[in-house]
Design a protein around this motif. Structure first.
Motif, PDB file in Angstrom:
ATOM      1  N   GLU A 246       0.818  -1.209   0.000  1.00 24.35           N
ATOM      2  CA  GLU A 246       0.000   0.000   0.000  1.00 24.35           C
ATOM      3  C   GLU A 246       0.858   1.268   0.000  1.00 24.35           C
ATOM      4  O   GLU A 246       1.580   1.552   0.956  1.00 24.35           O
ATOM      5  N   GLU A 247       0.754   2.063  -1.073  1.00 27.19           N
ATOM      6  CA  GLU A 247       1.521   3.312  -1.145  1.00 27.19           C
ATOM      7  C   GLU A 247       1.070   4.295  -0.082  1.00 27.19           C
ATOM      8  O   GLU A 247       1.881   5.029   0.492  1.00 27.19           O
ATOM      9  N   SER A 248      -0.219   4.317   0.228  1.00 25.36           N
ATOM     10  CA  SER A 248      -0.730   5.239   1.236  1.00 25.36           C
ATOM     11  C   SER A 248      -0.136   4.964   2.615  1.00 25.36           C
ATOM     12  O   SER A 248      -0.064   5.870   3.456  1.00 25.36           O
ATOM     13  N   GLU A 249       0.289   3.732   2.855  1.00 22.65           N
ATOM     14  CA  GLU A 249       0.877   3.372   4.145  1.00 22.65           C
ATOM     15  C   GLU A 249       2.398   3.520   4.146  1.00 22.65           C
ATOM     16  O   GLU A 249       2.996   3.852   5.163  1.00 22.65           O
ATOM     17  N   LEU A 250       3.035   3.281   3.018  1.00 19.50           N
ATOM     18  CA  LEU A 250       4.501   3.252   2.968  1.00 19.50           C
ATOM     19  C   LEU A 250       5.134   4.581   2.583  1.00 19.50           C
ATOM     20  O   LEU A 250       6.262   4.878   2.982  1.00 19.50           O
ATOM     21  N   SER A 251       4.431   5.382   1.823  1.00 18.07           N
ATOM     22  CA  SER A 251       5.050   6.602   1.288  1.00 18.07           C
ATOM     23  C   SER A 251       5.406   7.616   2.362  1.00 18.07           C
ATOM     24  O   SER A 251       6.245   8.495   2.136  1.00 18.07           O
ATOM     25  N   GLY A 252       4.790   7.521   3.527  1.00 18.71           N
ATOM     26  CA  GLY A 252       5.066   8.480   4.596  1.00 18.71           C
ATOM     27  C   GLY A 252       6.148   8.043   5.555  1.00 18.71           C
ATOM     28  O   GLY A 252       6.224   8.547   6.681  1.00 18.71           O
ATOM     29  N   LEU A 253       7.007   7.096   5.132  1.00 25.31           N
ATOM     30  CA  LEU A 253       8.053   6.563   6.012  1.00 25.31           C
ATOM     31  C   LEU A 253       9.428   6.922   5.439  1.00 25.31           C
ATOM     32  O   LEU A 253      10.130   6.085   4.889  1.00 25.31           O
ATOM     33  N   PRO A 254       9.855   8.167   5.590  1.00 24.68           N
ATOM     34  CA  PRO A 254      11.073   8.643   4.923  1.00 24.68           C
ATOM     35  C   PRO A 254      12.355   7.998   5.413  1.00 24.68           C
ATOM     36  O   PRO A 254      13.357   7.998   4.688  1.00 24.68           O
ATOM     37  N   ASP A 255      12.359   7.457   6.628  1.00 19.63           N
ATOM     38  CA  ASP A 255      13.583   6.883   7.195  1.00 19.63           C
ATOM     39  C   ASP A 255      13.659   5.365   7.083  1.00 19.63           C
ATOM     40  O   ASP A 255      14.612   4.756   7.591  1.00 19.63           O
ATOM     41  N   LEU A 256      12.678   4.752   6.427  1.00 22.14           N
ATOM     42  CA  LEU A 256      12.637   3.290   6.367  1.00 22.14           C
ATOM     43  C   LEU A 256      13.837   2.741   5.596  1.00 22.14           C
ATOM     44  O   LEU A 256      14.103   3.140   4.462  1.00 22.14           O
ATOM     45  N   GLU A 257      14.560   1.810   6.231  1.00 20.74           N
ATOM     46  CA  GLU A 257      15.754   1.211   5.635  1.00 20.74           C
ATOM     47  C   GLU A 257      15.574  -0.252   5.272  1.00 20.74           C
ATOM     48  O   GLU A 257      16.250  -0.757   4.361  1.00 20.74           O
ATOM     49  N   GLU A 258      14.672  -0.955   5.977  1.00 20.97           N
ATOM     50  CA  GLU A 258      14.477  -2.379   5.728  1.00 20.97           C
ATOM     51  C   GLU A 258      12.987  -2.706   5.665  1.00 20.97           C
ATOM     52  O   GLU A 258      12.238  -2.342   6.565  1.00 20.97           O
ATOM     53  N   LEU A 259      12.602  -3.400   4.591  1.00 19.78           N
ATOM     54  CA  LEU A 259      11.205  -3.805   4.415  1.00 19.78           C
ATOM     55  C   LEU A 259      11.185  -5.285   4.057  1.00 19.78           C
ATOM     56  O   LEU A 259      11.642  -5.693   2.991  1.00 19.78           O
ATOM     57  N   TRP A 260      10.643  -6.100   4.972  1.00 20.48           N
ATOM     58  CA  TRP A 260      10.636  -7.559   4.819  1.00 20.48           C
ATOM     59  C   TRP A 260       9.196  -8.019   4.608  1.00 20.48           C
ATOM     60  O   TRP A 260       8.365  -7.951   5.505  1.00 20.48           O
ATOM     61  N   LEU A 261       8.926  -8.494   3.377  1.00 20.53           N
ATOM     62  CA  LEU A 261       7.569  -8.900   3.003  1.00 20.53           C
ATOM     63  C   LEU A 261       7.538 -10.299   2.385  1.00 20.53           C
ATOM     64  O   LEU A 261       6.638 -10.628   1.617  1.00 20.53           O
ATOM     65  N   GLY A 262       8.517 -11.110   2.698  1.00 27.48           N
ATOM     66  CA  GLY A 262       8.576 -12.456   2.134  1.00 27.48           C
ATOM     67  C   GLY A 262       7.401 -13.321   2.555  1.00 27.48           C
ATOM     68  O   GLY A 262       6.784 -13.111   3.601  1.00 27.48           O
ATOM     69  N   LYS A 263       7.065 -14.275   1.715  1.00 25.67           N
ATOM     70  CA  LYS A 263       6.018 -15.257   1.998  1.00 25.67           C
ATOM     71  C   LYS A 263       4.661 -14.611   2.245  1.00 25.67           C
ATOM     72  O   LYS A 263       3.997 -14.843   3.248  1.00 25.67           O
ATOM     73  N   ASN A 264       4.259 -13.770   1.282  1.00 25.50           N
ATOM     74  CA  ASN A 264       2.913 -13.215   1.272  1.00 25.50           C
ATOM     75  C   ASN A 264       2.247 -13.591  -0.051  1.00 25.50           C
ATOM     76  O   ASN A 264       2.583 -14.625  -0.638  1.00 25.50           O
ATOM     77  N   LYS A 265       1.351 -12.749  -0.551  1.00 22.72           N
ATOM     78  CA  LYS A 265       0.652 -13.028  -1.803  1.00 22.72           C
ATOM     79  C   LYS A 265       0.764 -11.840  -2.755  1.00 22.72           C
ATOM     80  O   LYS A 265      -0.136 -11.560  -3.542  1.00 22.72           O
ATOM     81  N   ILE A 266       1.891 -11.160  -2.698  1.00 24.83           N
ATOM     82  CA  ILE A 266       2.106  -9.936  -3.472  1.00 24.83           C
ATOM     83  C   ILE A 266       2.399 -10.279  -4.931  1.00 24.83           C
ATOM     84  O   ILE A 266       3.251 -11.114  -5.222  1.00 24.83           O
ATOM     85  N   GLU A 267       1.708  -9.609  -5.848  1.00 19.33           N
ATOM     86  CA  GLU A 267       1.879  -9.861  -7.273  1.00 19.33           C
ATOM     87  C   GLU A 267       2.731  -8.797  -7.962  1.00 19.33           C
ATOM     88  O   GLU A 267       3.203  -9.022  -9.078  1.00 19.33           O
ATOM     89  N   ARG A 268       2.942  -7.667  -7.296  1.00 12.06           N
ATOM     90  CA  ARG A 268       3.664  -6.575  -7.938  1.00 12.06           C
ATOM     91  C   ARG A 268       4.348  -5.705  -6.893  1.00 12.06           C
ATOM     92  O   ARG A 268       3.740  -5.350  -5.885  1.00 12.06           O
ATOM     93  N   ILE A 269       5.606  -5.371  -7.111  1.00 12.38           N
ATOM     94  CA  ILE A 269       6.320  -4.444  -6.231  1.00 12.38           C
ATOM     95  C   ILE A 269       5.785  -3.038  -6.482  1.00 12.38           C
ATOM     96  O   ILE A 269       5.683  -2.600  -7.636  1.00 12.38           O
ATOM     97  N   GLY A 270       5.448  -2.332  -5.432  1.00 11.00           N
ATOM     98  CA  GLY A 270       4.912  -0.984  -5.594  1.00 11.00           C
ATOM     99  C   GLY A 270       4.848  -0.252  -4.266  1.00 11.00           C
ATOM    100  O   GLY A 270       5.159  -0.803  -3.211  1.00 11.00           O
TER     101      GLY A 270
END
Length: 408
Positions: A193-217
Motif C-alpha cells: 500500500e503506497e498510502s501506508e509506505l510513502s510516509g516513512l522517509p527513514d525506512l531502511e528495511e522492508l521484509w515482506l517475504g512469503k505473502n501473496k504480493i503480485e507486484r512491487i509498488g
C-alpha cells in the motif's frame, strides 16, 4: 480351555468369558485425574492461571524482564497488574508462552521502550494506549493477529515485527515516520500500500517475504531503503525500484515466477547493490544483471539455466565473491565448478563450498601445476568435493603421462 474376548464400549469396558456358565461382566474404568480435565480450558473452566511473576522472580526496580517459555513454565496471562509489579521496566520480553490477551499495560508513567510477545496465541493488538507512545521496538511475530491498525498508537516506533500472523492489509503505518525496519513476512498481504509506505522517509528495511504480493509498488518515496525482501510471493517481474537506485544494498526475490524479460526493472545501475537473490525463479540466462558490477553475493539456484554460455555475461562482475548455481542443469556437468570459476575468476565460493587454493582457486595454474603423485588430504563425501577429487585424479594421470613421455 477357556478363551476371553474383550469388547470396548463408550465409557465402559466389557469383558465376556466365552463359556456357558458365566454371564457378561461390566466394569467401570477408574476416574481420570482432575488436572487432566483442565488441559486447554479457558479461565471459566479452569484454564491454568500463570502470570509472569509465577514463572520468574523479579523486583519492582527491574528495567528488563525477560522470560522465555522454552526454558521453564509457560505463562498463560500477562496479569492485569503487570506494570505495577515492575513499574520501571524498559524492556519486557515474554517469548514463547501461551498468552492469549494483551493486558496489564495500563500506567501513568511508561518507561517501556521494547515490548516483545513473540510466539504466543494473541489474536488482537490492544491496550497500547499508555505504553505505545514510548515504544521504540514492538515484536508481535508468531501470533494470530489479523488487524495491525493499533500500531498507529506507537508514533515513535523504530522497529516493527509482525511476521507470521494473519494480516491481509497494511494499515496503521502512515504516521510512524521514525520507522527504520518493518517485518511483515509470512502473512496474507496482497498489495504494498503506497498510502501506508510513502510516509516513512527513514525506512531502511522492508521484509515482506512469503505473502501473496503480485507486484512491487508503493515504495517510490522510500529514498533510504537498503534492504527489500519480497521472496516467496507471486511476482513475475521486478518493477518500480527507481527510487532505490542509489540506496539498495540487498534485494531478495527468490521463490517467485520471474523470467528474464521480467528483470527489466533492474536495468538501472544500482551502484551499492551487493547481494541479489533470484534463486528459484524461471531465468534462462543472466544477461539482464550483467551490468550490476557491485554485486558480491549472487544466488541463482533452481532456475532454468541449461548451459555455460547462458552465464557468460557474469564475467563482467569483477566484485563477485560467491555464486549459487546449484539445481540448474549446468550443475550436472562433470567440470561444473571448474567452468564456473573460469567464467568468474574473482569467486572464492561456489554454492556452499569455498574454493580452496588447492582446488579451483586459480584455474589458470592447473595446467602448469606439478602433481607429486599424492592426492591431497581432507576430501569428504560431499558431491562438490568428490568432483574436486576427480579433477585432481585427472591432473595426476595427465602429469604422470607427460613425465613418462619425457622419460622416453
Amino acid at each position: 480351555s477357556e478363551s476371553a474376548h474383550q469388547q470396548q464400549a463408550i465409557g465402559t469396558y466389557t469383558y465376556q468369558k466365552m463359556n456357558t456358565s458365566s454371564d457378561a461382566q461390566t466394569v467401570q474404568p477408574p476416574p481420570l485425574p482432575v488436572e487432566w480435565t483442565q488441559i486447554n480450558k479457558d479461565e471459566s473452566c479452569g484454564r491454568p492461571y500463570r502470570i509472569p511473576s509465577d514463572a520468574m522472580e523479579y523486583s519492582q526496580d527491574e528495567t528488563e524482564v525477560c522470560i522465555v517459555g522454552t526454558a521453564g513454565k509457560k505463562i498463560t496471562y500477562m496479569g492485569r497488574d503487570l506494570l505495577k509489579t515492575c513499574p520501571k521496566v524498559e524492556r519486557l520480553i515474554l517469548r514463547s508462552h501461551l498468552i492469549i490477551k494483551m493486558e496489564g499495560l495500563d500506567t501513568d508513567d511508561s518507561k517501556m521502550e521494547l515490548l516483545e510477545l513473540y510466539d504466543n496465541q494473541i489474536e488482537a493488538l490492544e491496550n497500547l494506549d499508555d505504553v505505545g507512545p514510548n515504544l521504540r521496538v514492538l515484536d508481535m511475530s508468531y501470533n494470530m493477529i489479523r488487524d495491525m491498525m493499533p500500531v498507529s498508537l506507537c508514533p515513535n516506533l523504530v522497529e516493527l515485527y509482525l511476521a507470521n500472523n494473519k494480516i491481509k492489509t497494511m494499515t496503521g503505518l502512515s504516521s510512524l515516520v521514525k520507522l527504520k525496519k518493518i517485518d511483515l513476512g509470512a502473512n496474507r498481504i496482497r498489495v504494498m500500500e503506497e498510502s501506508e509506505l510513502s510516509g516513512l522517509p527513514d525506512l531502511e528495511e522492508l521484509w515482506l517475504g512469503k505473502n501473496k504480493i503480485e507486484r512491487i509498488g508503493g515504495i517510490s518515496k522510500l529514498s533510504k531503503l537498503r534492504r527489500l525482501d519480497v521472496q516467496a510471493n507471486r511476482l513475475t517481474s521486478v518493477d518500480n525500484l527507481e527510487g532505490q537506485n542509489l540506496t539498495l544494498e540487498e534485494l531478495y526475490l527468490s521463490h517467485n515466477a520471474i523470467t528474464v524479460e521480467g528483470l527489466g526493472g533492474l536495468s538501472l545501475e544500482f551502484p551499492n547493490l551487493s547481494t541479489l537473490d533470484i534463486s528459484r525463479n524461471r531465468l534462462t540466462n543472466t544477461i539482464p544483471i550483467s551490468h550490476l558490477t557491485s554485486i558480491e553475493d549472487l544466488w541463482l539456484s533452481g532456475n532454468e539455466i541449461k548451459d555455460f554460455e547462458s552465464i557468460e555475461s557474469l564475467s563482467n562482475l569483477g566484485n563477485l565473491g560467491c555464486v549459487y548455481l546449484e539445481y540448474n542443469s549446468i550443475g550436472d556437468d562433470f567440470e561444473y565448478r571448474k567452468k564456473v570459476k573460469q567464467i568468474m575468476p574473482s569467486l572464492n565460493q561456489i554454492d556452499a563450498v569455498p574454493i580452496r587454493p588447492s582446488g579451483f582457486g586459480d584455474v589458470s595454474s592447473i595446467a602448469s601445476r606439478k602433481v607429486t603423485g599424492v592426492l591431497k588430504p581432507g576430501i569428504s563425501s560431499s558431491v562438490e568435493q568428490l568432483r574436486d577429487l576427480q579433477a585432481q585424479a585427472i591432473d595426476l594421470a595427465r602429469s604422470q603421462e607427460a613425465e613418462k613421455k619425457q622419460a622416453d
